[in-house]
Scaffold this motif. Structure first.
Motif, PDB file in Angstrom:
ATOM      1  N   ALA A   8      -1.383  11.172 -11.723  1.00 17.33           N
ATOM      2  CA  ALA A   8      -2.969  11.729 -11.859  1.00 17.33           C
ATOM      3  C   ALA A   8      -4.109  11.041 -11.350  1.00 17.33           C
ATOM      4  O   ALA A   8      -4.834  11.036 -11.004  1.00 17.33           O
ATOM      5  N   SER A   9      -3.335   9.766 -11.245  1.00 15.55           N
ATOM      6  CA  SER A   9      -4.439   7.715 -10.423  1.00 15.55           C
ATOM      7  C   SER A   9      -4.023   8.011  -8.639  1.00 15.55           C
ATOM      8  O   SER A   9      -5.190   8.454  -8.138  1.00 15.55           O
ATOM      9  N   GLU A  10      -2.932   8.909  -8.223  1.00 18.53           N
ATOM     10  CA  GLU A  10      -2.916   9.809  -7.080  1.00 18.53           C
ATOM     11  C   GLU A  10      -3.836  10.538  -6.378  1.00 18.53           C
ATOM     12  O   GLU A  10      -4.834  10.572  -5.616  1.00 18.53           O
ATOM     13  N   THR A  11      -3.630  11.737  -7.236  1.00 20.35           N
ATOM     14  CA  THR A  11      -4.485  12.669  -7.154  1.00 20.35           C
ATOM     15  C   THR A  11      -6.274  12.538  -6.940  1.00 20.35           C
ATOM     16  O   THR A  11      -7.045  13.336  -6.491  1.00 20.35           O
ATOM     17  N   ALA A  12      -6.334  11.518  -8.128  1.00 20.69           N
ATOM     18  CA  ALA A  12      -7.804  11.914  -8.053  1.00 20.69           C
ATOM     19  C   ALA A  12      -8.706  10.237  -7.316  1.00 20.69           C
ATOM     20  O   ALA A  12      -9.675  10.465  -7.216  1.00 20.69           O
ATOM     21  N   CYS A  13      -7.797   9.311  -6.438  1.00 16.71           N
ATOM     22  CA  CYS A  13      -7.783   8.681  -5.785  1.00 16.71           C
ATOM     23  C   CYS A  13      -8.590   8.844  -4.084  1.00 16.71           C
ATOM     24  O   CYS A  13      -8.158  10.330  -3.615  1.00 16.71           O
ATOM     25  N   LYS A  14      -9.568   9.021  -3.964  1.00 16.93           N
ATOM     26  CA  LYS A  14     -10.831   9.337  -3.093  1.00 16.93           C
ATOM     27  C   LYS A  14     -10.878   8.789  -1.791  1.00 16.93           C
ATOM     28  O   LYS A  14     -11.061   9.112  -0.512  1.00 16.93           O
ATOM     29  N   THR A  15      -9.393   7.607  -1.932  1.00 16.59           N
ATOM     30  CA  THR A  15      -9.461   6.234  -0.824  1.00 16.59           C
ATOM     31  C   THR A  15      -7.965   6.715   0.165  1.00 16.59           C
ATOM     32  O   THR A  15      -7.223   7.456  -0.425  1.00 16.59           O
ATOM     33  N   MET A  16      -7.937   6.134   1.016  1.00 20.56           N
ATOM     34  CA  MET A  16      -6.432   6.067   1.831  1.00 20.56           C
ATOM     35  C   MET A  16      -5.404   5.515   0.819  1.00 20.56           C
ATOM     36  O   MET A  16      -4.125   6.156   1.406  1.00 20.56           O
ATOM     37  N   LYS A  17      -5.822   4.520   0.150  1.00 23.14           N
ATOM     38  CA  LYS A  17      -5.012   3.173  -0.016  1.00 23.14           C
ATOM     39  C   LYS A  17      -5.056   3.623  -1.875  1.00 23.14           C
ATOM     40  O   LYS A  17      -6.175   3.240  -2.254  1.00 23.14           O
ATOM     41  N   LEU A  18      -4.188   3.581  -2.859  1.00 26.84           N
ATOM     42  CA  LEU A  18      -3.897   2.916  -4.532  1.00 26.84           C
ATOM     43  C   LEU A  18      -3.311   1.937  -4.185  1.00 26.84           C
ATOM     44  O   LEU A  18      -2.216   1.656  -3.664  1.00 26.84           O
ATOM     45  N   PHE A  19      -4.121   1.204  -4.567  1.00 26.83           N
ATOM     46  CA  PHE A  19      -3.327  -0.301  -5.328  1.00 26.83           C
ATOM     47  C   PHE A  19      -2.782  -0.149  -6.801  1.00 26.83           C
ATOM     48  O   PHE A  19      -3.188   0.221  -7.476  1.00 26.83           O
ATOM     49  N   THR A  20      -1.599  -0.983  -7.016  1.00 24.18           N
ATOM     50  CA  THR A  20      -1.306  -1.624  -8.147  1.00 24.18           C
ATOM     51  C   THR A  20      -0.422  -2.684  -8.355  1.00 24.18           C
ATOM     52  O   THR A  20      -0.282  -3.171  -6.678  1.00 24.18           O
ATOM     53  N   MET A  48      -0.499 -19.493 -13.232  1.00 22.76           N
ATOM     54  CA  MET A  48       1.053 -19.676 -13.672  1.00 22.76           C
ATOM     55  C   MET A  48       1.047 -17.953 -13.698  1.00 22.76           C
ATOM     56  O   MET A  48       2.050 -18.978 -14.073  1.00 22.76           O
ATOM     57  N   ARG A  49       0.988 -17.455 -13.295  1.00 19.85           N
ATOM     58  CA  ARG A  49       1.895 -16.009 -13.259  1.00 19.85           C
ATOM     59  C   ARG A  49       2.059 -15.129 -11.551  1.00 19.85           C
ATOM     60  O   ARG A  49       0.767 -15.874 -10.602  1.00 19.85           O
ATOM     61  N   MET A  50       2.692 -15.264 -11.039  1.00 19.88           N
ATOM     62  CA  MET A  50       3.425 -13.985 -10.252  1.00 19.88           C
ATOM     63  C   MET A  50       3.151 -12.717 -10.533  1.00 19.88           C
ATOM     64  O   MET A  50       3.464 -12.275 -11.543  1.00 19.88           O
ATOM     65  N   ILE A  51       2.291 -12.036  -9.276  1.00 24.76           N
ATOM     66  CA  ILE A  51       2.338 -10.673 -10.008  1.00 24.76           C
ATOM     67  C   ILE A  51       2.600 -10.419  -7.947  1.00 24.76           C
ATOM     68  O   ILE A  51       2.069 -11.046  -7.187  1.00 24.76           O
ATOM     69  N   ARG A  52       3.233  -8.798  -8.613  1.00 23.47           N
ATOM     70  CA  ARG A  52       3.858  -8.086  -7.474  1.00 23.47           C
ATOM     71  C   ARG A  52       2.397  -7.200  -7.074  1.00 23.47           C
ATOM     72  O   ARG A  52       1.944  -6.541  -8.499  1.00 23.47           O
ATOM     73  N   SER A  53       2.437  -6.778  -6.088  1.00 21.61           N
ATOM     74  CA  SER A  53       1.288  -6.313  -5.529  1.00 21.61           C
ATOM     75  C   SER A  53       1.947  -4.321  -4.645  1.00 21.61           C
ATOM     76  O   SER A  53       2.853  -4.710  -3.487  1.00 21.61           O
ATOM     77  N   TRP A  54       1.323  -3.319  -5.465  1.00 20.98           N
ATOM     78  CA  TRP A  54       2.096  -1.992  -4.647  1.00 20.98           C
ATOM     79  C   TRP A  54       0.938  -1.099  -4.021  1.00 20.98           C
ATOM     80  O   TRP A  54      -0.584  -1.295  -4.708  1.00 20.98           O
ATOM     81  N   PHE A  55       0.908  -0.486  -2.982  1.00 17.67           N
ATOM     82  CA  PHE A  55       0.543   0.072  -2.339  1.00 17.67           C
ATOM     83  C   PHE A  55       0.994   1.903  -2.630  1.00 17.67           C
ATOM     84  O   PHE A  55       2.364   1.257  -2.040  1.00 17.67           O
ATOM     85  N   ILE A  56       0.436   3.185  -2.350  1.00 19.45           N
ATOM     86  CA  ILE A  56       0.673   4.048  -2.027  1.00 19.45           C
ATOM     87  C   ILE A  56      -0.436   4.724  -1.104  1.00 19.45           C
ATOM     88  O   ILE A  56      -1.588   4.085  -0.864  1.00 19.45           O
ATOM     89  N   SER A  57       0.525   4.991   0.288  1.00 14.36           N
ATOM     90  CA  SER A  57      -1.394   5.724   1.129  1.00 14.36           C
ATOM     91  C   SER A  57      -1.155   7.375   0.802  1.00 14.36           C
ATOM     92  O   SER A  57       0.691   7.740   1.204  1.00 14.36           O
ATOM     93  N   ASN A  58      -2.102   7.312   1.551  1.00 12.29           N
ATOM     94  CA  ASN A  58      -1.901   9.150   1.465  1.00 12.29           C
ATOM     95  C   ASN A  58      -2.379   9.044   3.171  1.00 12.29           C
ATOM     96  O   ASN A  58      -2.478  10.569   3.395  1.00 12.29           O
TER      97      ASN A  58
END
Length: 62
Positions: A8-20, A48-58
């Motif tokens: 649903a987030s991907e469908t609502a996304c108005k940009t070319m890429k969605l990050f999480t 002090m936290r390690m965070i992985r970033s992800w993206f999906i492209s339209n």
């Protein structure tokens, strides 16, 4: 349910890429994000936290 929320987030996304992102210790979230079709984009260290970033492209083929 979580996969439907990501879709649903991907469908609502108005940009070319969605990050999480997901904390590196949260392996279940990382697997879910990958299963949803996101690609790992990087690793960051914040407070002090390690965070992985992800993206999906339209954009097809990107």
């Amino acid at each position: 349910m979580a996969l439907r929320l990501l879709a649903a987030s991907e469908t609502a996304c108005k940009t070319m890429k969605l990050f999480t992102s997901a904390n590196t210790s949260n392996v279940a979230s990382q697997r879910l994000i990958a299963k949803a079709g996101f690609f790992q984009a990087g690793l960051s260290r914040t407070r002090m936290r390690m965070i992985r970033s992800w993206f999906i492209s339209n954009v097809f083929g990107e």
